[in-house]
Design an enzyme around this catalytic site. Sequence first.
Site, short mmCIF file in Angstrom:
data_model
loop_
_atom_site.label_atom_id
_atom_site.label_comp_id
_atom_site.label_asym_id
_atom_site.label_seq_id
_atom_site.Cartn_x
_atom_site.Cartn_y
_atom_site.Cartn_z
N CYS A 131 -9.23 42.57 18.07
CA CYS A 131 -10.70 42.04 18.09
C CYS A 131 -10.64 42.31 19.41
CB CYS A 131 -10.36 40.23 18.29
SG CYS A 131 -11.99 39.93 19.38
N CYS A 134 -12.42 39.65 21.80
CA CYS A 134 -11.33 39.05 22.48
C CYS A 134 -11.12 39.29 22.87
CB CYS A 134 -11.00 38.52 21.10
SG CYS A 134 -11.92 38.31 19.81
N ASP A 135 -9.96 39.97 23.65
CA ASP A 135 -8.91 40.48 23.67
C ASP A 135 -9.63 42.35 24.90
OD1 ASP A 135 -7.63 39.01 22.44
OD2 ASP A 135 -7.31 39.89 21.17
#
Length: 309
Positions: A131, A134-135
């Site tokens: 992701c 997200c990261d």
Amino acid sequence: MENVVIMGTGCAGLTAAIYTARANLNPLVLTGTMPGGLLTTTSIVENFPGFPEGVDGFELMSRLQKQAERFGARIKFATVESVDLSQRPFKLVADGEMVETKSLIIATGAGHRHLGLESERLLDKKGVTYCATCDGALPMFRNKPLVVVGGGDSACEEAMYLTRFASTVYLVHRRDQLRASRIMEERTLANPKITPIWDTVVTEILDVKQDKVTGVRLKNVKTNGEVVQDCAGVFVAIGHVPNTRLFNGVLDMDEAGYLKAACGSATKVPGVFVAGDCSDRVYRQAITAAGMGCAAAIDCERFLGSDET
Ligand code: NAP
């Protein structure tokens, strides 16, 4: 006893929640481990009708949840551990608690497909991720070369998003043509920070000994030639697998694990309906999931209103 339990709070589950709530069925909606579903991990959704400027995936799901709650849907953070669909009322165990329900809408979505490498497993969250939203902004990835694996819309989206942080994004694809939609393909290939590496698979993620990602071993599937590409992160975007393990041997599914409806959204078990990515291996769009959630809610409402119950 519940009238209807909805498993999943992605586009399908929350749309089913809006419709069943408006039908006064007082639905109980169980989130599973990822409230809001996979869309919460995406950046801008550009193709959901009604948002000409695009809409942030997380915001879209928050709005859907508010809309469902406005009509009385009860959304509970809980994961279903087992189901007994052998007779009505159906019995579910969610976070250790038994729930009985007259009907069930399964909208459990899909999870990220993994490469299946041992090194991928060992370096998960140590530079291997699924992701970018997200990261991608983590300090470990800043101004470093990054690898995205895949050739679909997700891989293109991840690669483009990561160009904000990376020095270069290598897009590793096993063929010499992307599967992504034309608009995504054009944008991706026109981006000067993205370098495609065609006809290539990742055979190992390095370096397990250092307990962090330092590179990938790549193999050209046409020449069998191997090289090591340095990188600080590997973003795997090679599609999804449906979250349907709970229904193995209970409901019909195809060989890839997608649940099969028998008629409309109805499964072979009367009172059990399916919607969204857990039962759709063809379209897999936010809007088709929402449409399937609507259909499942209507089918469910009719089922509950019929003499069968
Ligand atoms: P996808 O379309 O199924 O693409 C998966 C990609 O990963 C394919 O290029 C596939 O290669 C590759 N792949 C699969 N297994 C692999 C393996 N074991 N090793 C290496 N490569 C592998 O999945 P997706 O990109 O996640 O998209 C899923 C759906 O969501 C699609 O319908 C897509 O349109 C939609 N989506 C839309 C948007 C958007 O519109 N903005 C964004 C994201 C997703 P091959 O091409 O060789 O099969």
